[in-house]
Design an enzyme around this catalytic site. Structure first.
Site, PDB file in Angstrom:
ATOM      1  N   ARG A  43       0.937  -0.939   0.207  1.00 47.11           N
ATOM      2  CA  ARG A  43      -0.220   0.163   0.092  1.00 47.11           C
ATOM      3  C   ARG A  43       0.625   1.084  -0.015  1.00 47.11           C
ATOM      4  O   ARG A  43       0.319   2.312   0.337  1.00 47.11           O
ATOM      5  CB  ARG A  43      -0.816   0.425   1.681  1.00 47.11           C
ATOM      6  CG  ARG A  43      -2.242  -1.148   0.942  1.00 47.11           C
ATOM      7  CD  ARG A  43      -2.125  -2.625   1.305  1.00 47.11           C
ATOM      8  NE  ARG A  43      -1.279  -2.576   2.395  1.00 47.11           N
ATOM      9  CZ  ARG A  43      -0.290  -3.572   2.869  1.00 47.11           C
ATOM     10  NH1 ARG A  43       0.008  -5.045   1.667  1.00 47.11           N
ATOM     11  NH2 ARG A  43       0.086  -3.920   4.171  1.00 47.11           N
ATOM     12  N   ARG A  83      -2.534   5.840  -0.125  1.00 46.78           N
ATOM     13  CA  ARG A  83      -4.083   5.692  -0.308  1.00 46.78           C
ATOM     14  C   ARG A  83      -4.243   5.850   1.221  1.00 46.78           C
ATOM     15  O   ARG A  83      -4.005   5.106   2.039  1.00 46.78           O
ATOM     16  CB  ARG A  83      -4.278   4.303  -1.103  1.00 46.78           C
ATOM     17  CG  ARG A  83      -6.034   3.619  -0.740  1.00 46.78           C
ATOM     18  CD  ARG A  83      -6.288   3.212  -1.713  1.00 46.78           C
ATOM     19  NE  ARG A  83      -6.044   3.394  -3.624  1.00 46.78           N
ATOM     20  CZ  ARG A  83      -5.002   3.310  -3.699  1.00 46.78           C
ATOM     21  NH1 ARG A  83      -4.235   1.653  -3.303  1.00 46.78           N
ATOM     22  NH2 ARG A  83      -4.334   2.995  -5.258  1.00 46.78           N
ATOM     23  N   ARG A  91     -15.609   1.086  -2.741  1.00 41.71           N
ATOM     24  CA  ARG A  91     -15.638  -0.384  -2.394  1.00 41.71           C
ATOM     25  C   ARG A  91     -17.139  -0.855  -1.510  1.00 41.71           C
ATOM     26  O   ARG A  91     -16.748  -2.152  -1.270  1.00 41.71           O
ATOM     27  CB  ARG A  91     -14.096  -1.050  -3.232  1.00 41.71           C
ATOM     28  CG  ARG A  91     -13.109  -1.691  -1.937  1.00 41.71           C
ATOM     29  CD  ARG A  91     -11.973  -2.127  -1.757  1.00 41.71           C
ATOM     30  NE  ARG A  91     -11.054  -2.416  -0.499  1.00 41.71           N
ATOM     31  CZ  ARG A  91     -11.737  -2.997   0.909  1.00 41.71           C
ATOM     32  NH1 ARG A  91     -13.266  -3.193   0.500  1.00 41.71           N
ATOM     33  NH2 ARG A  91     -11.011  -2.821   1.194  1.00 41.71           N
ATOM     34  N   ASP A 128      -2.744  -7.297  -5.225  1.00 40.79           N
ATOM     35  CA  ASP A 128      -2.812  -8.259  -4.483  1.00 40.79           C
ATOM     36  C   ASP A 128      -1.638  -8.857  -4.653  1.00 40.79           C
ATOM     37  O   ASP A 128      -2.030  -9.702  -6.030  1.00 40.79           O
ATOM     38  CB  ASP A 128      -3.927  -8.292  -2.768  1.00 40.79           C
ATOM     39  CG  ASP A 128      -3.171  -8.790  -2.496  1.00 40.79           C
ATOM     40  OD1 ASP A 128      -2.730  -7.762  -1.455  1.00 40.79           O
ATOM     41  OD2 ASP A 128      -2.439  -9.363  -1.914  1.00 40.79           O
ATOM     42  N   TYR A 166       3.027 -18.038   2.614  1.00 42.81           N
ATOM     43  CA  TYR A 166       0.720 -17.189   2.481  1.00 42.81           C
ATOM     44  C   TYR A 166       0.722 -18.900   1.958  1.00 42.81           C
ATOM     45  O   TYR A 166      -0.669 -19.466   3.111  1.00 42.81           O
ATOM     46  CB  TYR A 166       0.433 -16.434   1.528  1.00 42.81           C
ATOM     47  CG  TYR A 166       0.608 -15.376   1.777  1.00 42.81           C
ATOM     48  CD1 TYR A 166      -0.082 -14.635   3.362  1.00 42.81           C
ATOM     49  CD2 TYR A 166       1.846 -14.074   1.135  1.00 42.81           C
ATOM     50  CE1 TYR A 166       0.837 -12.815   3.819  1.00 42.81           C
ATOM     51  CE2 TYR A 166       1.784 -13.460   1.790  1.00 42.81           C
ATOM     52  CZ  TYR A 166       1.718 -13.070   2.972  1.00 42.81           C
ATOM     53  OH  TYR A 166       1.424 -11.298   3.370  1.00 42.81           O
TER      54      TYR A 166
HETATM   55  O1  1CP Z   1      -1.626   0.618  -2.469  1.00 40.70           O
HETATM   56  C1  1CP Z   1      -2.246   0.290  -3.039  1.00 40.70           C
HETATM   57  O2  1CP Z   1      -3.722   0.017  -2.951  1.00 40.70           O
HETATM   58  C2  1CP Z   1      -1.028  -0.882  -3.551  1.00 40.70           C
HETATM   59  C3  1CP Z   1      -1.802  -2.131  -3.801  1.00 40.70           C
HETATM   60  C4  1CP Z   1      -1.650  -3.259  -3.162  1.00 40.70           C
HETATM   61  C5  1CP Z   1      -0.205  -4.187  -3.090  1.00 40.70           C
HETATM   62  C6  1CP Z   1       0.878  -3.097  -4.018  1.00 40.70           C
HETATM   63  C7  1CP Z   1      -1.891  -4.037  -2.681  1.00 40.70           C
HETATM   64  C8  1CP Z   1      -4.161  -3.311  -1.903  1.00 40.70           C
HETATM   65  N1  1CP Z   1      -0.938  -5.388  -2.135  1.00 40.70           N
HETATM   66  C9  1CP Z   1      -0.248  -4.849  -2.468  1.00 40.70           C
HETATM   67  C10 1CP Z   1       1.164  -5.762  -1.971  1.00 40.70           C
HETATM   68  C11 1CP Z   1       1.044  -6.972  -1.182  1.00 40.70           C
HETATM   69  N2  1CP Z   1       0.154  -7.616  -0.554  1.00 40.70           N
HETATM   70  C12 1CP Z   1       2.079  -6.961  -0.764  1.00 40.70           C
HETATM   71  C13 1CP Z   1       3.185  -6.815  -0.973  1.00 40.70           C
HETATM   72  C14 1CP Z   1       4.147  -5.458  -0.262  1.00 40.70           C
HETATM   73  C15 1CP Z   1       4.191  -5.393   1.445  1.00 40.70           C
HETATM   74  O3  1CP Z   1       4.886  -5.759   1.799  1.00 40.70           O
HETATM   75  O4  1CP Z   1       3.099  -5.233   1.906  1.00 40.70           O
HETATM   76  C16 1CP Z   1       1.860  -8.273   0.493  1.00 40.70           C
HETATM   77  C17 1CP Z   1       2.999  -9.109   1.618  1.00 40.70           C
HETATM   78  C18 1CP Z   1       0.747  -8.494   0.599  1.00 40.70           C
HETATM   79  C19 1CP Z   1      -0.349  -9.035   0.909  1.00 40.70           C
HETATM   80  C20 1CP Z   1      -1.264  -8.244   2.071  1.00 40.70           C
HETATM   81  N3  1CP Z   1      -2.464  -8.616   1.038  1.00 40.70           N
HETATM   82  C21 1CP Z   1      -1.550  -8.157   3.054  1.00 40.70           C
HETATM   83  C22 1CP Z   1      -0.151  -8.844   4.444  1.00 40.70           C
HETATM   84  C23 1CP Z   1      -0.647  -9.852   5.279  1.00 40.70           C
HETATM   85  C24 1CP Z   1       0.549 -10.326   6.063  1.00 40.70           C
HETATM   86  O5  1CP Z   1       1.460 -10.730   5.814  1.00 40.70           O
HETATM   87  O6  1CP Z   1       1.265  -9.236   7.085  1.00 40.70           O
HETATM   88  C25 1CP Z   1      -2.231  -7.641   3.472  1.00 40.70           C
HETATM   89  C26 1CP Z   1      -3.269  -6.839   4.711  1.00 40.70           C
HETATM   90  C27 1CP Z   1      -3.419  -7.436   2.337  1.00 40.70           C
HETATM   91  C28 1CP Z   1      -4.836  -6.973   1.971  1.00 40.70           C
HETATM   92  C29 1CP Z   1      -4.765  -5.130   0.999  1.00 40.70           C
HETATM   93  N4  1CP Z   1      -3.897  -5.274   0.237  1.00 40.70           N
HETATM   94  C30 1CP Z   1      -3.558  -4.625  -0.481  1.00 40.70           C
HETATM   95  C31 1CP Z   1      -4.674  -3.671   0.324  1.00 40.70           C
HETATM   96  C32 1CP Z   1      -4.814  -2.412  -0.219  1.00 40.70           C
HETATM   97  C33 1CP Z   1      -5.001  -4.482   1.560  1.00 40.70           C
HETATM   98  C34 1CP Z   1      -6.004  -3.861   2.645  1.00 40.70           C
HETATM   99  C35 1CP Z   1      -7.269  -4.147   1.988  1.00 40.70           C
HETATM  100  C36 1CP Z   1      -7.837  -3.564   3.735  1.00 40.70           C
HETATM  101  O7  1CP Z   1      -7.486  -3.313   4.639  1.00 40.70           O
HETATM  102  O8  1CP Z   1      -8.940  -3.814   3.329  1.00 40.70           O
END
Ligand code: 1CP
Length: 321
Positions: free
Chosen positions: A2, A6, A15, A51, A126
């Site tokens: 993220r 954002r 959404r 994601d 994961y």
């Molecule tokens: O700004 C953006 O929205 C960028 C888009 C984006 C990206 C690049 C999202 C949206 N996810 C990711 C990559 C991502 N997802 C990574 C690699 C980067 C990092 O290290 O953060 C990883 C590990 C994930 C896996 C993931 N997805 C997690 C981490 C869980 C953990 O192991 O601690 C989480 C919380 C998500 C959900 C997610 N993905 C993206 C968003 C905006 C969210 C949050 C959703 C929500 O809370 O509603």
């Protein structure tokens, strides 16, 4: 990550009633959510709203993103038989993502669009753990106790990752970023034997596209040299290692990205400004030490309680210096 900054309430409103993963398969929604930080903060590049688990879901693996938790996998992958059953990704299964990229490149104009995928190790964590993990214990146990199954798993994930990146490249992204977010949990020796060859295959497969390839990780201070060898043009650095030291570890000829601690953005502006200036000064030293450039960014994702107006000020400050 993220990383693009954002505002959570903003995209949550937009959404409303649509699940996180579901929204990643809706091109109009992906386009709108990706555009928000660009419009609001004036950043130089957009990161595709998606994601790392999107290609796994698209290929047919039963998983979801659970609010407040992250990705959760219905049936974790832990045996050779589980790996055998893993699907491949057909490019048509991510048609929604290519449509989103096409909408975005039209709307973004001169602003670059960064596509991305999860690296084989982080995806494997994961799938093996069944969700986010603190210690990655089952993952490490599989790699050490059944290396053949481990390499088969990483091989299958590497194929999925390559297909997913190629789809984004064909649709028009300007750069790609490979997220090995949890590689920092590994020793250098384990990284080299169990992870590096697979990540290397990903970077080789997308090299001919001729666009910048970024490799991201967290807690990777001890791995920076190896990550520099994997084949990316840009290596991400979290906040634990100063950029000039990172440049020495990564070796000459690569650019660096990141280095601002996202936690600082929750505090007062004077400390934020001091740190932004320090990162930029360190970046100059890193370039003296052989880095070919630096992309200003956080060392990891924007924390959910961050005030979005601080992000706007950080972007303004960086642009003014
Ligand atoms: O700004 C953006 O929205 C960028 C888009 C984006 C990206 C690049 C999202 C949206 N996810 C990711 C990559 C991502 N997802 C990574 C690699 C980067 C990092 O290290 O953060 C990883 C590990 C994930 C896996 C993931 N997805 C997690 C981490 C869980 C953990 O192991 O601690 C989480 C919380 C998500 C959900 C997610 N993905 C993206 C968003 C905006 C969210 C949050 C959703 C929500 O809370 O509603």
């Amino acid at each position: 990550m993220r990383q693009a900054g954002r505002s959570l309430p903003e995209y949550r409103e937009i959404r409303a009633g649509v699940g996180m993963l579901e929204s990643c398969f809706n091109p109009e929604l992906v386009c709108e959510i990706t555009m928000q930080p660009v419009r609001r903060h004036g950043v130089d590049a957009a990161i595709l709203f998606s994601d790392i688990v999107v290609p796994l879901k698209a290929a047919g693996i039963d998983l979801d993103i659970v609010a407040g938790v992250g990705p959760v996998v219905a049936s974790p992958i832990r045996s050779a038989a589980d790996v055998e059953r893993l699907p491949r990704l057909d490019p048509t299964q991510v048609d929604a993502v290519s449509s989103a990229v096409r909408l975005l490149t039209a709307e973004l104009g001169e602003t670059a669009l960064i596509g991305f995928a999860g690296a084989p190790f982080t995806l494997a964590s994961y799938l093996v753990e069944g969700g986010p993990s603190r210690h990655h214990d089952r993952t490490k146990s599989l790699m050490h106790n059944d290396p053949q199954t481990w390499h088969a798993l990483l091989g299958a994930l590497t194929d999925i990752t390559i297909t997913f990146l190629q789809v984004q490249i064909e649709a028009g992204v300007d750069a790609v970023q490979l997220f090995d977010s949890w590689a920092g949990a590994l020793s250098l020796a384990d990284y080299r034997s169990f992870v590096m060859p697979h990540s290397q295959r990903v970077f080789e497969a997308v090299q001919s596209a001729g666009i910048p390839r970024i490799h991201f990780g967290v807690g990777t201070g001890e791995l920076l040299g190896a990550m520099g060898e994997v084949g990316a043009d840009v290596v991400g650095v979290d906040w634990r290692v100063p950029l000039v030291e990172a440049a020495r570890r990564v070796g000459p000829g690569k650019a660096l990205q990141g280095n601002l601690d996202p936690a600082l953005l929750l505090g007062g502006w004077p400390a934020v400004e001091r740190e932004v200036r320090r990162v930029l000064a360190d970046a100059d030293d890193a370039i003296e030490a052989g880095a070919v450039g630096h992309i200003f960014n956080l060392g990891h994702g924007v924390l959910p309680d961050t005030d979005p107006s601080v992000l706007t000020r950080v972007v303004e400050l960086v642009h003014s210096l």
